[in-house]
Design a protein around this motif. Structure first.
Motif, PDB file in Angstrom:
ATOM      1  N   ARG A  15      37.371  35.612  36.385  1.00 53.39           N
ATOM      2  CA  ARG A  15      36.206  35.782  35.521  1.00 53.39           C
ATOM      3  C   ARG A  15      35.494  37.095  35.775  1.00 53.39           C
ATOM      4  NH1 ARG A  15      33.508  30.076  36.724  1.00 53.39           N
ATOM      5  NH2 ARG A  15      32.505  31.467  38.202  1.00 53.39           N
ATOM      6  N   PHE A  16      35.774  37.721  36.925  1.00 51.78           N
ATOM      7  CA  PHE A  16      35.079  38.955  37.265  1.00 51.78           C
ATOM      8  C   PHE A  16      35.936  40.182  37.071  1.00 51.78           C
ATOM      9  CE2 PHE A  16      32.692  36.246  40.524  1.00 51.78           C
ATOM     10  CZ  PHE A  16      31.937  35.715  39.500  1.00 51.78           C
ATOM     11  N   ARG A  17      37.196  39.968  36.794  1.00 53.67           N
ATOM     12  CA  ARG A  17      38.125  41.099  36.769  1.00 53.67           C
ATOM     13  C   ARG A  17      37.808  42.088  35.666  1.00 53.67           C
ATOM     14  NH1 ARG A  17      39.291  41.835  41.562  1.00 53.67           N
ATOM     15  NH2 ARG A  17      40.258  40.066  42.566  1.00 53.67           N
ATOM     16  N   ASN A  18      37.157  41.587  34.617  1.00 53.26           N
ATOM     17  CA  ASN A  18      36.681  42.404  33.490  1.00 53.26           C
ATOM     18  C   ASN A  18      36.494  41.518  32.265  1.00 53.26           C
ATOM     19  OD1 ASN A  18      35.944  44.972  33.968  1.00 53.26           O
ATOM     20  ND2 ASN A  18      37.985  45.846  33.782  1.00 53.26           N
ATOM     21  N   CYS A  20      33.824  39.914  31.524  1.00 54.92           N
ATOM     22  CA  CYS A  20      32.913  38.798  31.782  1.00 54.92           C
ATOM     23  C   CYS A  20      31.762  38.828  30.784  1.00 54.92           C
ATOM     24  CB  CYS A  20      32.370  38.905  33.197  1.00 54.92           C
ATOM     25  SG  CYS A  20      31.001  37.791  33.546  1.00 54.92           S
TER      26      CYS A  20
ATOM     27  N   TYR B  36      27.658  38.349  40.692  1.00 52.20           N
ATOM     28  CA  TYR B  36      28.881  37.836  41.310  1.00 52.20           C
ATOM     29  C   TYR B  36      28.603  37.252  42.691  1.00 52.20           C
ATOM     30  CZ  TYR B  36      30.807  40.603  37.527  1.00 52.20           C
ATOM     31  OH  TYR B  36      31.086  41.138  36.303  1.00 52.20           O
ATOM     32  N   ASP B  59      37.053  43.497  45.523  1.00 57.61           N
ATOM     33  CA  ASP B  59      36.959  44.948  45.453  1.00 57.61           C
ATOM     34  C   ASP B  59      35.538  45.484  45.642  1.00 57.61           C
ATOM     35  OD1 ASP B  59      36.240  43.710  43.180  1.00 57.61           O
ATOM     36  OD2 ASP B  59      37.365  45.003  41.812  1.00 57.61           O
ATOM     37  N   PRO B 136      39.894  39.724  26.678  1.00 55.74           N
ATOM     38  CA  PRO B 136      39.900  38.277  26.885  1.00 55.74           C
ATOM     39  C   PRO B 136      38.488  37.721  26.737  1.00 55.74           C
ATOM     40  CG  PRO B 136      40.024  39.419  28.979  1.00 55.74           C
ATOM     41  CD  PRO B 136      40.015  40.465  27.915  1.00 55.74           C
ATOM     42  N   MET B 139      36.547  33.991  29.029  1.00 60.52           N
ATOM     43  CA  MET B 139      36.028  33.927  30.396  1.00 60.52           C
ATOM     44  C   MET B 139      34.529  33.704  30.426  1.00 60.52           C
ATOM     45  SD  MET B 139      38.137  37.166  31.803  1.00 60.52           S
ATOM     46  CE  MET B 139      39.904  37.195  31.797  1.00 60.52           C
ATOM     47  N   ILE B 140      34.022  33.443  31.603  1.00 62.89           N
ATOM     48  CA  ILE B 140      32.581  33.388  31.789  1.00 62.89           C
ATOM     49  C   ILE B 140      32.162  34.616  32.591  1.00 62.89           C
ATOM     50  CG2 ILE B 140      30.688  32.139  32.886  1.00 62.89           C
ATOM     51  CD1 ILE B 140      32.123  29.631  32.390  1.00 62.89           C
TER      52      ILE B 140
END
Lengths: 140, 140
Positions: A15-18, A20, B36, B59, B136, B139-140
């Motif tokens: 969900r945080f990879r991009n 979001c 996050y 990261d 995408p 996602m949240i």
DNA sequence: CCGTATCCAAAACGATACTG
DNA sequence: CAGTATCGTTTTGGATACGG
């Protein structure tokens, strides 16, 4: 092999990879003037002209008002209408989505009214209670 | 003399002059990692150690994690507990206020899940539908 | 009236090296 | 393990001047 925990963790991370959406929404609202422009248009409950907004907001520069309106237009929150007269007449109004964002910011405001004083108090405590300026906490 | 409209306008303006709580709350959430870190602590539902958070977030740099945690602690959203052992053990957990902020961010996330796709679509339209990367939106 | 263009200062962010 | 210190880059905001 991955355990069930690892799979959950990977899902959570994904969900945080991009992309979001929460981040997208906050990006819209987090800059210096967006909240105020939105609030002004919400208050007007109808179209406003460029310099009308400028006067209402008081200390915003032309550049920042232009930039903020452009971003809000890009995000589909504000509709821009140009009347091809001389001198030009340009009107800004909230879109449906903009009105909806207004409800969201109103909810944030409601939460803020009740809890921002706690944040401010926590900061004062953390900063070592040295020379705290009198903070008006009754605003929205 | 001022009209009733002028008085309303002055009241409205006063909310922006400084100390606007909505702004305070957004300042807390608007930086790159706060959301996050909050989400990680909310997910853990208990204390987490520094490097545990670091590994989970993947990261983030040491500097930014330290900075983010320090800010969240200052704002009273996260509690920091140091155990004077060797090597040192430091645990972070949400405070009551932090849990409450978690509910707020969850609400933002809910709104985002349903409406961020519209914002993304509006951007694509505005940008002239040129080479849009596949985004995408689930996602949240 | 409604913007653009340009330049500048300040802040956020990131990479890297070092410490109790 | 849990940080601090430093430096360079990137982003953001503001001041000013100019244009359709």
């Amino acid at each position: 092999m991955g355990t069930a925990f690892d799979q959950d963790t990977e899902q959570w991370r994904a969900r945080f990879r991009n992309g979001c959406p929460s981040r997208t929404v906050l990006e819209v609202l987090a800059n210096k003037w967006a909240l105020y422009v939105l609030s002004a248009l919400r208050r007007a409950d109808g179209p406003m002209r460029f310099n009308e907004l400028r006067r209402l907001l008081g200390d915003i520069t032309q550049k920042m008002l232009t930039q903020t309106l452009k971003n809000l237009e890009r995000d589909g929150l504000v509709a821009r209408t140009v009347y091809p007269t001389v001198p030009p007449r340009v009107e800004y109004a909230l879109t449906e989505l903009g009105v909806d964002v207004g409800r969201l910011t109103h909810a944030v405001g409601e939460w803020a009214v009740t809890h921002a004083p706690e944040i401010i108090a926590a900061r004062a405590r953390y900063d070592g209670r040295a020379s705290q300026p009198p903070v008006p906490v009754t605003m929205i």
